[in-house]
Each structure stands twice: as C-alpha cells, then as structure tokens.
Write an enzyme that holds these catalytic residues in place. Structure first.
Site, PDB file in Angstrom:
ATOM      1  CG  ASP A 197      -1.727   1.242   1.375  1.00 48.70           C
ATOM      2  OD1 ASP A 197      -2.566   1.516   0.510  1.00 48.70           O
ATOM      3  OD2 ASP A 197      -1.499   1.972   2.360  1.00 48.70           O
ATOM      4  CD  GLU A 251      -3.401  -1.744  -1.139  1.00 46.14           C
ATOM      5  OE1 GLU A 251      -3.708  -0.551  -1.351  1.00 46.14           O
ATOM      6  OE2 GLU A 251      -3.744  -2.357  -0.099  1.00 46.14           O
TER       7      GLU A 251
END
Length: 207
Positions: free
Chosen positions: A35, A103
C-alpha cells in the site's frame, strides 16, 4: 495468473495470496508494505509526468489506488483461482480482498527482488495500472471520491445531513462536528453529490 514477474521465493508469493481465514501467515503485512509503495510510485509518476496542481494530483492518485480500481487490476491479472482462503470464508472474493491482494503482491515483488525491488515494482505498476491514460479519467461520483480522499488524508467521522426543502433537497457534509460544504439538488442523491463536489474543491483544490 498473468504477472510478468518470476518469484525466486515461492513462499512469499504464496503468502501474498493467503487470506487470514486460512493462516496466520497471510498477506496482511505484505499488503501494508505494498500500500505504501503503491502510493509513492503513483505519486512519483504524476509528479514527473503531469503538470496538474496538487489538488488534481491527489484526486488522480486516489483513483489509481482506490479499492474499485485495484479490484479491476486483480481481475485483469486473473488471480482469483490462486487465492488461498480458509473454509470459514464464504461467498465470492470481495473488492476489498481483491485490492488487498494486489497491494500484497506489490509488497511481495519488492521483497523478493531484493536490491532491484523498487525498479521491479515500478515496472509492474507501469505495466498494469495504465497511469499514462490519466487524462481520460472521468469520475463524477463525488461522494465515492470524497470518501477515498478523506480516508487517505484524515482521521475523522464523515456524514451527510440531508433534508427536503421547497425545491428539492439540501445536504450538509460534516467532518466530525465541522460543516464543510452544502449542496442542493432535485433529489437526495443529487444534493449529496453536489455537497461532496464542493467539499472536494474546498479541501483539496483551493489554496
């Protein structure tokens, strides 16, 4: 799975695809790393390749790192059959999990590639995220966009207080106890969308 990267350590790939319902050795830590990397790479790309102002850059980045967009990347990469779920997980894989796994894969590539980690994740993101097409993005779902922007930049409670008036509806958008913007419309949805648009302008586009 259509990923143009060959993992040296298959265990890290397996971990990136493992949901918490299956094992404590799941994708969550890799997702945390991925992320952060994704935010930086997308931000860096637009800083170098886009002349828009800060507010527009924030909106563009928000689009490409959003749950909805990451879910489309998941589907494009044809990952679903590779995901490792526990027996307690029922139903189709949610958008949230799809985004988390994308992610996590970014985090896994970064770790697996060692000293070439950054260049490999940049390559992966540029190959799959179509950042160069940012000028074609049309996103008029202001409520969804405002939620993404605020969740990415603030820690607060958000709410719309919408009431009927003589010519339709009026909606006030609040962050915690502070009224940020108001909007009017012929329907409740239209009023809330207008309030969200004005809130975006106030919070992210104006000096």
């Amino acid at each position: 799975m259509k990923i143009d990267y060959k993992f040296k350590d298959k265990n890290i790939l397996e971990r990136a695809l493992t949901h918490s319902s299956k094992s404590d050795k799941n994708y969550e830590r890799l997702e945390f790393l991925g992320d952060s990397i994704l935010d930086f790479v997308v931000g860096e790309y637009f800083f170098k390749n886009c002349s828009e102002d800060e507010g527009r850059l924030t909106i563009l980045r928000s689009h490409y790192v959003s749950e909805n967009y990451l879910a489309t990347i998941f589907d494009k990469l044809d990952i679903e059959k590779e995901v490792i779920l526990g027996k307690s997980y029922q139903g189709a894989i949610s958008k949230a999990i799809k985004g988390d796994i994308v992610e996590a894969l970014i985090g896994a590539i970064y770790i697996d590639a060692g000293e070439n980690g950054y260049s490999e994740v940049v390559k992966f993101i540029l190959q799959n995220f179509n950042l160069q097409d940012y000028k074609n993005i049309v996103d008029d779902n202001y409520k969804s966009k405002l939620q993404e922007l605020i969740q990415g930049n603030f820690k607060c409670k958000m709410q719309y207080v919408t009431e009927p008036v003589e010519e339709g509806f009026i909606s006030n958008f609040y962050m915690d106890e502070d009224k940020i913007a108001s909007g009017k419309g012929k329907s409740k949805i239209e009023a809330e969308q207008e309030a969200a648009k004005k809130a975006i302008d106030k919070l992210f586009l104006l000096d």
